[in-house]
Scaffold this motif. Structure first.
Motif, PDB file in Angstrom:
ATOM      1  N   MET A   1       0.821  -1.186   0.000  1.00 17.94           N
ATOM      2  CA  MET A   1       0.000   0.000   0.000  1.00 17.94           C
ATOM      3  C   MET A   1       0.871   1.259   0.000  1.00 17.94           C
ATOM      4  SD  MET A   1      -3.179  -0.907  -0.009  1.00 17.94           S
ATOM      5  CE  MET A   1      -4.204   0.266   0.771  1.00 17.94           C
ATOM      6  N   LYS A   2       1.961   1.227   0.765  1.00 22.72           N
ATOM      7  CA  LYS A   2       2.829   2.397   0.840  1.00 22.72           C
ATOM      8  C   LYS A   2       3.433   2.691  -0.531  1.00 22.72           C
ATOM      9  CE  LYS A   2       5.419   3.028   4.500  1.00 22.72           C
ATOM     10  NZ  LYS A   2       6.534   2.965   5.475  1.00 22.72           N
ATOM     11  N   ALA A   3       3.857   1.665  -1.244  1.00 18.97           N
ATOM     12  CA  ALA A   3       4.434   1.856  -2.574  1.00 18.97           C
ATOM     13  C   ALA A   3       3.386   2.382  -3.553  1.00 18.97           C
ATOM     14  CB  ALA A   3       5.031   0.551  -3.080  1.00 18.97           C
ATOM     15  N   ALA A   4       2.152   1.924  -3.439  1.00 13.52           N
ATOM     16  CA  ALA A   4       1.092   2.376  -4.345  1.00 13.52           C
ATOM     17  C   ALA A   4       0.786   3.855  -4.123  1.00 13.52           C
ATOM     18  CB  ALA A   4      -0.171   1.543  -4.136  1.00 13.52           C
ATOM     19  N   ARG A   5       0.792   4.321  -2.876  1.00 17.83           N
ATOM     20  CA  ARG A   5       0.496   5.729  -2.611  1.00 17.83           C
ATOM     21  C   ARG A   5       1.577   6.649  -3.156  1.00 17.83           C
ATOM     22  NH1 ARG A   5      -0.384   4.337   2.763  1.00 17.83           N
ATOM     23  NH2 ARG A   5       1.176   5.872   3.357  1.00 17.83           N
ATOM     24  N   ARG A   6       2.750   6.128  -3.447  1.00 17.24           N
ATOM     25  CA  ARG A   6       3.836   6.945  -3.986  1.00 17.24           C
ATOM     26  C   ARG A   6       3.786   7.070  -5.506  1.00 17.24           C
ATOM     27  NH1 ARG A   6       8.719   4.982   0.004  1.00 17.24           N
ATOM     28  NH2 ARG A   6       7.742   5.790   1.875  1.00 17.24           N
ATOM     29  N   LEU A   7       2.863   6.384  -6.160  1.00 18.06           N
ATOM     30  CA  LEU A   7       2.682   6.516  -7.609  1.00 18.06           C
ATOM     31  C   LEU A   7       2.038   7.863  -7.906  1.00 18.06           C
ATOM     32  CD1 LEU A   7       1.218   2.971  -8.359  1.00 18.06           C
ATOM     33  CD2 LEU A   7       3.552   3.755  -8.806  1.00 18.06           C
ATOM     34  N   ASP A   8       2.112   8.294  -9.164  1.00 22.78           N
ATOM     35  CA  ASP A   8       1.432   9.527  -9.561  1.00 22.78           C
ATOM     36  C   ASP A   8      -0.075   9.314  -9.433  1.00 22.78           C
ATOM     37  OD1 ASP A   8       3.733  10.955 -10.179  1.00 22.78           O
ATOM     38  OD2 ASP A   8       3.794  10.161 -12.223  1.00 22.78           O
ATOM     39  N   PRO A   9      -0.747  10.115  -8.598  1.00 22.31           N
ATOM     40  CA  PRO A   9      -2.177   9.887  -8.376  1.00 22.31           C
ATOM     41  C   PRO A   9      -3.048  10.368  -9.533  1.00 22.31           C
ATOM     42  CG  PRO A   9      -1.425  11.744  -7.078  1.00 22.31           C
ATOM     43  CD  PRO A   9      -0.212  11.167  -7.743  1.00 22.31           C
ATOM     44  N   ALA A  10      -4.121   9.630  -9.776  1.00 19.92           N
ATOM     45  CA  ALA A  10      -5.135   9.997 -10.762  1.00 19.92           C
ATOM     46  C   ALA A  10      -6.180  10.878 -10.064  1.00 19.92           C
ATOM     47  CB  ALA A  10      -5.787   8.739 -11.323  1.00 19.92           C
ATOM     48  N   PRO A  11      -7.009  11.572 -10.810  1.00 17.55           N
ATOM     49  CA  PRO A  11      -8.035  12.424 -10.191  1.00 17.55           C
ATOM     50  C   PRO A  11      -9.089  11.635  -9.418  1.00 17.55           C
ATOM     51  CG  PRO A  11      -7.868  12.851 -12.557  1.00 17.55           C
ATOM     52  CD  PRO A  11      -6.965  11.719 -12.249  1.00 17.55           C
ATOM     53  N   ARG A  24      11.178  -7.030  -3.660  1.00 15.39           N
ATOM     54  CA  ARG A  24      11.974  -8.205  -3.311  1.00 15.39           C
ATOM     55  C   ARG A  24      11.906  -8.429  -1.807  1.00 15.39           C
ATOM     56  NH1 ARG A  24      18.296  -9.569  -4.621  1.00 15.39           N
ATOM     57  NH2 ARG A  24      18.282 -11.576  -3.566  1.00 15.39           N
ATOM     58  N   GLU A  25      11.673  -9.677  -1.418  1.00 14.90           N
ATOM     59  CA  GLU A  25      11.634 -10.051  -0.019  1.00 14.90           C
ATOM     60  C   GLU A  25      13.070 -10.138   0.503  1.00 14.90           C
ATOM     61  OE1 GLU A  25      10.166 -13.897   2.511  1.00 14.90           O
ATOM     62  OE2 GLU A  25       8.956 -13.304   0.777  1.00 14.90           O
ATOM     63  N   LYS A  26      13.331  -9.439   1.572  1.00 15.16           N
ATOM     64  CA  LYS A  26      14.679  -9.349   2.125  1.00 15.16           C
ATOM     65  C   LYS A  26      15.186 -10.733   2.555  1.00 15.16           C
ATOM     66  CE  LYS A  26      17.368  -6.865   5.555  1.00 15.16           C
ATOM     67  NZ  LYS A  26      17.325  -5.846   6.611  1.00 15.16           N
ATOM     68  N   GLY A  27      16.420 -11.047   2.147  1.00 15.16           N
ATOM     69  CA  GLY A  27      17.053 -12.294   2.546  1.00 15.16           C
ATOM     70  C   GLY A  27      16.635 -13.511   1.743  1.00 15.16           C
ATOM     71  N   THR A  28      15.825 -13.324   0.719  1.00 19.21           N
ATOM     72  CA  THR A  28      15.366 -14.446  -0.100  1.00 19.21           C
ATOM     73  C   THR A  28      15.550 -14.104  -1.575  1.00 19.21           C
ATOM     74  OG1 THR A  28      13.090 -13.692  -0.376  1.00 19.21           O
ATOM     75  CG2 THR A  28      13.576 -14.966   1.613  1.00 19.21           C
ATOM     76  N   GLU A  29      15.205 -15.040  -2.415  1.00 25.03           N
ATOM     77  CA  GLU A  29      15.244 -14.838  -3.868  1.00 25.03           C
ATOM     78  C   GLU A  29      13.835 -14.634  -4.431  1.00 25.03           C
ATOM     79  OE1 GLU A  29      18.187 -14.631  -5.516  1.00 25.03           O
ATOM     80  OE2 GLU A  29      19.116 -14.859  -3.554  1.00 25.03           O
ATOM     81  N   LYS A  30      12.885 -14.231  -3.574  1.00 22.40           N
ATOM     82  CA  LYS A  30      11.501 -14.028  -3.997  1.00 22.40           C
ATOM     83  C   LYS A  30      11.237 -12.568  -4.342  1.00 22.40           C
ATOM     84  CE  LYS A  30       9.610 -17.572  -0.953  1.00 22.40           C
ATOM     85  NZ  LYS A  30       8.682 -17.797   0.171  1.00 22.40           N
ATOM     86  N   VAL A  31      10.473 -12.360  -5.419  1.00 19.86           N
ATOM     87  CA  VAL A  31      10.019 -11.028  -5.810  1.00 19.86           C
ATOM     88  C   VAL A  31       8.496 -11.079  -5.872  1.00 19.86           C
ATOM     89  CG1 VAL A  31      10.065  -9.245  -7.580  1.00 19.86           C
ATOM     90  CG2 VAL A  31      12.118 -10.603  -7.138  1.00 19.86           C
ATOM     91  N   HIS A  32       7.843 -10.284  -5.028  1.00 18.12           N
ATOM     92  CA  HIS A  32       6.380 -10.233  -5.001  1.00 18.12           C
ATOM     93  C   HIS A  32       5.925  -9.207  -6.030  1.00 18.12           C
ATOM     94  CE1 HIS A  32       6.058 -12.655  -1.315  1.00 18.12           C
ATOM     95  NE2 HIS A  32       7.259 -12.138  -1.062  1.00 18.12           N
ATOM     96  N   VAL A  33       4.967  -9.585  -6.869  1.00 10.85           N
ATOM     97  CA  VAL A  33       4.499  -8.736  -7.971  1.00 10.85           C
ATOM     98  C   VAL A  33       3.069  -8.278  -7.666  1.00 10.85           C
ATOM     99  CG1 VAL A  33       4.074  -8.607 -10.452  1.00 10.85           C
ATOM    100  CG2 VAL A  33       5.923 -10.047  -9.572  1.00 10.85           C
ATOM    101  N   TYR A  34       2.841  -6.972  -7.753  1.00 10.55           N
ATOM    102  CA  TYR A  34       1.541  -6.373  -7.492  1.00 10.55           C
ATOM    103  C   TYR A  34       1.147  -5.458  -8.643  1.00 10.55           C
ATOM    104  CZ  TYR A  34       2.621  -7.596  -2.631  1.00 10.55           C
ATOM    105  OH  TYR A  34       2.956  -8.259  -1.488  1.00 10.55           O
ATOM    106  N   GLU A  35      -0.140  -5.249  -8.815  1.00 11.77           N
ATOM    107  CA  GLU A  35      -0.684  -4.184  -9.651  1.00 11.77           C
ATOM    108  C   GLU A  35      -1.144  -3.125  -8.665  1.00 11.77           C
ATOM    109  OE1 GLU A  35      -1.199  -3.722 -13.089  1.00 11.77           O
ATOM    110  OE2 GLU A  35       0.151  -5.429 -13.280  1.00 11.77           O
ATOM    111  N   GLY A  36      -0.633  -1.899  -8.786  1.00 10.40           N
ATOM    112  CA  GLY A  36      -0.985  -0.843  -7.842  1.00 10.40           C
ATOM    113  C   GLY A  36      -1.473   0.396  -8.554  1.00 10.40           C
ATOM    114  N   TRP A  37      -2.330   1.163  -7.873  1.00 10.48           N
ATOM    115  CA  TRP A  37      -2.820   2.413  -8.423  1.00 10.48           C
ATOM    116  C   TRP A  37      -3.093   3.387  -7.281  1.00 10.48           C
ATOM    117  CZ3 TRP A  37      -5.250  -2.225  -8.397  1.00 10.48           C
ATOM    118  CH2 TRP A  37      -6.454  -2.338  -7.719  1.00 10.48           C
ATOM    119  N   ALA A  38      -3.075   4.666  -7.602  1.00 14.13           N
ATOM    120  CA  ALA A  38      -3.301   5.715  -6.610  1.00 14.13           C
ATOM    121  C   ALA A  38      -4.250   6.754  -7.171  1.00 14.13           C
ATOM    122  CB  ALA A  38      -1.969   6.372  -6.231  1.00 14.13           C
TER     123      ALA A  38
END
Length: 71
Positions: A1-11, A24-38
């Protein structure tokens, strides 16, 4: 959520265009993928004095987990 709020906001939330966010999850080789909007919204009536009149809200939808390959 924090990363999504930092995107350029729409009206508005309906006008928001989703962007891919990879974290990327710290200490692992995992990358979590999200679709975000603000989007921007009017602040609530009972807002504190320091809060601006418009606030940025965000939302995410998890798309999956990717694994990095060792090089």
């Amino acid at each position: 959520m924090k990363a999504a709020r930092r995107l350029d906001p729409a009206p508005s939330e309906d006008a928001a265009d989703p962007e891919t966010i990879r974290l990327r999850e710290k200490g692992t080789e995992k990358v979590h993928v999200y679709e975000g909007w603000a989007w921007e919204e009017e602040a609530p009536e009972d807002k504190p004095d320091w809060m601006p009149g418009e606030i940025t809200k965000g939302n995410v939808s998890k798309q999956g987990v990717e694994h990095l390959e060792e090089i």
